[in-house]
Scaffold this active site. Sequence first.
Site, PDB file in Angstrom:
ATOM      1  N   PRO A  18      -6.273  10.892   2.387  1.00 25.38           N
ATOM      2  CA  PRO A  18      -6.305  11.167   3.439  1.00 25.38           C
ATOM      3  C   PRO A  18      -4.143  11.959   4.062  1.00 25.38           C
ATOM      4  O   PRO A  18      -2.981  10.343   3.597  1.00 25.38           O
ATOM      5  CB  PRO A  18      -5.739  10.489   5.334  1.00 25.38           C
ATOM      6  CG  PRO A  18      -6.068   8.842   4.583  1.00 25.38           C
ATOM      7  CD  PRO A  18      -6.374   8.723   3.157  1.00 25.38           C
ATOM      8  N   CYS A 102       1.132   4.288   6.007  1.00 21.91           N
ATOM      9  CA  CYS A 102       2.665   4.746   6.615  1.00 21.91           C
ATOM     10  C   CYS A 102       3.651   4.417   6.649  1.00 21.91           C
ATOM     11  O   CYS A 102       3.945   4.037   7.666  1.00 21.91           O
ATOM     12  CB  CYS A 102       1.896   5.945   7.395  1.00 21.91           C
ATOM     13  SG  CYS A 102       2.997   7.280   7.850  1.00 21.91           S
ATOM     14  N   LYS A 141      -6.498   1.652   5.587  1.00 20.56           N
ATOM     15  CA  LYS A 141      -5.828   2.121   4.326  1.00 20.56           C
ATOM     16  C   LYS A 141      -4.619   1.052   4.046  1.00 20.56           C
ATOM     17  O   LYS A 141      -4.160   1.370   5.470  1.00 20.56           O
ATOM     18  CB  LYS A 141      -5.478   3.168   4.223  1.00 20.56           C
ATOM     19  CG  LYS A 141      -5.012   4.145   2.463  1.00 20.56           C
ATOM     20  CD  LYS A 141      -5.172   5.055   2.150  1.00 20.56           C
ATOM     21  CE  LYS A 141      -3.771   5.051   1.285  1.00 20.56           C
ATOM     22  NZ  LYS A 141      -2.761   5.880   1.042  1.00 20.56           N
ATOM     23  N   ASN A 204      -4.843   2.623  -4.684  1.00 18.80           N
ATOM     24  CA  ASN A 204      -4.333   4.174  -4.417  1.00 18.80           C
ATOM     25  C   ASN A 204      -3.001   3.892  -5.080  1.00 18.80           C
ATOM     26  O   ASN A 204      -2.314   2.773  -5.279  1.00 18.80           O
ATOM     27  CB  ASN A 204      -4.206   4.432  -3.236  1.00 18.80           C
ATOM     28  CG  ASN A 204      -3.300   5.161  -2.259  1.00 18.80           C
ATOM     29  OD1 ASN A 204      -2.268   5.560  -2.264  1.00 18.80           O
ATOM     30  ND2 ASN A 204      -3.686   6.517  -3.475  1.00 18.80           N
ATOM     31  N   ASP A 206      -0.260   6.298  -8.302  1.00 18.56           N
ATOM     32  CA  ASP A 206       0.493   6.696  -9.319  1.00 18.56           C
ATOM     33  C   ASP A 206      -1.477   7.456 -10.635  1.00 18.56           C
ATOM     34  O   ASP A 206      -0.877   6.909 -11.940  1.00 18.56           O
ATOM     35  CB  ASP A 206       0.956   5.688 -10.122  1.00 18.56           C
ATOM     36  CG  ASP A 206       1.401   5.321 -10.146  1.00 18.56           C
ATOM     37  OD1 ASP A 206       2.560   5.945  -9.420  1.00 18.56           O
ATOM     38  OD2 ASP A 206       2.720   4.185 -10.273  1.00 18.56           O
ATOM     39  N   ARG A 229      -1.618  12.857  -3.846  1.00 15.65           N
ATOM     40  CA  ARG A 229      -0.736  13.652  -4.969  1.00 15.65           C
ATOM     41  C   ARG A 229      -1.427  14.658  -5.822  1.00 15.65           C
ATOM     42  O   ARG A 229      -0.877  15.726  -5.961  1.00 15.65           O
ATOM     43  CB  ARG A 229       0.974  12.990  -4.623  1.00 15.65           C
ATOM     44  CG  ARG A 229       1.566  12.941  -3.790  1.00 15.65           C
ATOM     45  CD  ARG A 229       3.153  11.755  -3.950  1.00 15.65           C
ATOM     46  NE  ARG A 229       2.961  10.819  -4.553  1.00 15.65           N
ATOM     47  CZ  ARG A 229       3.764   9.926  -4.433  1.00 15.65           C
ATOM     48  NH1 ARG A 229       4.657  10.530  -4.893  1.00 15.65           N
ATOM     49  NH2 ARG A 229       3.537   8.811  -5.415  1.00 15.65           N
TER      50      ARG A 229
END
Length: 331
Positions: A18, A102, A141, A204, A206, A229
Amino acid sequence: MIKIGNIELPEFPLLLAPMEDVSDPPFRRLCKMHGADLMYSEFISSEGLIRDAIKSRKKLDIFDYERPVGIQIFGGDEEAMAMSARIVETVNPDLVDINFGCPVKKVVCKGAGAGVLKDVDMMVRLTKAVVNSTSLPVTVKTRLGWDSNSINIDEVAERLQETGIKALTIHARTRGQMYKGEADWNHISRIKQNPNIEIPIFGNGDIDSPEKALEYKNKYACDGIMIGRAAIGYPWIFNEIKHFFKTGEHLAAPTISDRLLAVRQHAEWSAEWKGERLGLVEMRQHYSNYFRGIPHFKDFRRKFLEVFTLQEMDAVIQETREFYAEYQAQV
């Protein structure tokens, strides 16, 4: 096969992260076409949902071709999180995800996102509030901890599992790292080796190539990988990883025509979802990503930024296609 509640996923699923202002329905549709197994909405403020904020409500839009798809919420108030989970349930996603990762200041300052990492008891209470308010599977997450001196993911994983969550995704950085420095997946490996942990653990951070995906799959033994990303402007990464897993070989890189097709599809679906003018204005952030590393794209980027209709876009696409056909013939 990996299961999240009653959701069945492939043996080693690839998840789309997300991402704010990125993981909207048009982008998710592209990633689904190119191999993503499970996707999440942009994160949605629980307070925004309760206030009936237009932007928050718009983020609830999901479509059957995306499934399985989860809606991610964040907040720092138990009652608001519970109420927002009930609102989310009305649009019938496959699961609800809670964002405890976040790192941006405006979220953290509200005691939400990674801000909750400093108070595991609060994290547990917020999670229980969501789990108890919905019949949907709930996932989380999060990050390793607030900073390198307060890594608490071992405690977090066990205590969140006790609340009834069905899966946990770990971004292998602390909040202090933001998105910098190397992600330390050794912590994810340790969680997987914990005999008390029974829920799927997704890693999650890299993952930007098929080689790295395979290396991390074998080395850290997580149940799947979430990609963020690296998928921006490059939705092909999901199928590239899957192909590499099966064959040890690389798929051919996307051609200029492939990239132009993806841009056209993304733009068309964005226009359908948001209206033509707004949809194309909001596409502007994506052009450079789709053509990252492609020589001589700068002049065409400027032309893409000036389009307001799909007809104008088609003209720029055709001009771009003709230029690169001639350019490649000369190389």
